[in-house]
Design an enzyme around this catalytic site. Structure first.
Site: not given
Length: 254
Positions: A102, A107, A152, A194, A211, A213
């Site tokens: 997310n 970032r 996280r 993922k 994976p 997404d």
């Protein structure tokens, strides 16, 4: 394309090249007249680190030849030709994709840079190695507050503890059954399929890991609603990168 397609977050474009850190080493990469030049390294480090890191022993042309019988994969692999799968350090890769949840790439890069600067070993100037599991296992969530990774943080601490105490042995996952390896990684809080598959593909050489997404899910719904064609099953992770790059390019309008 390899350095900027979401596999790694430690590469920065500078001047006419890229600067990155992997396995506690700095590398500068440039391209001049079709030739790739590696600076700030030695022949020994090239053979012991970078040859495997960039997966240079794999014949990607042969893979593309095998999958191009499918018209869609022929287009996607032609568009992404040159992309290679990076074989990164497993703990760094695991933590990087926990942080990526997310999140957006600028970032993610900022969080990892701050984490490395505060707890990683200094390499030179403003370049730092990724902190070890041992170092991060000594920390609390509060210690990571100024890194600004939000929810996280507790997952990173759990990952460090489980890797450092051996509950999850990353080195044992090389060559293991992919389903087993995925379940081992998912023992860590915050690690779902993922994140596990990204870790398996981009550091543990599980090239069938795929994976998914949001981009890949949408692309697969449009391109392969019944799953990958048989010619691509053995190379799922590599094909995933071609599909990812092709779909992000705007070719599918998704």
């Amino acid at each position: 394309m390899t350095l900027d397609c979401g596999q790694s977050f430690r590469w920065v474009k500078k001047d006419n090249g890229w600067v990155g850190v992997a396995f506690n080493k700095k590398l500068v990469i440039k391209e001049e007249k079709g030739t790739i030049i590696l600076e700030n390294t030695s022949k020994e480090d090239f053979l012991n680190i970078w040859y495997d890191y960039f997966d240079l022993g794999r014949d990607y042309a042969k893979i593309i030849e095998e999958i191009k019988s499918d018209a869609i994969l022929n287009k996607a692999s032609a568009f992404g030709s040159g992309i290679r799968i990076l074989n990164q350090e497993p703990f760094e890769t695991l933590c990087s994709f926990i942080i990526s949840q997310n999140n957006n790439i600028p970032r993610i890069k900022g969080i990892i840079e701050r984490l490395c600067k505060k707890y990683g070993e200094k390499i030179e100037n403003d370049l730092y190695a990724f902190p070890t599991a041992e170092v991060l296992s000594r920390l609390s969530v509060e210690d990571l507050a100024d890194i600004r990774m939000g929810f996280r943080a507790k997952y990173i601490i759990d990952a460090a503890n489980k890797v450092y105490n051996g509950e999850v042995n990353l080195n044992n996952l090389y060559g293991a059954d992919t389903d087993f390896a995925r379940q081992e990684l998912m023992k860590i809080k915050g690690v779902g399929p993922k994140v596990a598959d990204c870790t398996l593909l981009f550091s543990l050489k599980h090239f069938k890991a795929f994976p998914k997404d949001v981009w890949i899910k949408r692309a697969m719904e449009i391109l392969f609603p019944e799953g990958l064609p048989k010619c691509a099953e053995e190379y799922g992770g590599i094909v995933q990168q071609y599909i990812f790059f092709y779909s992000r390019s705007g070719n599918l309008n998704i």
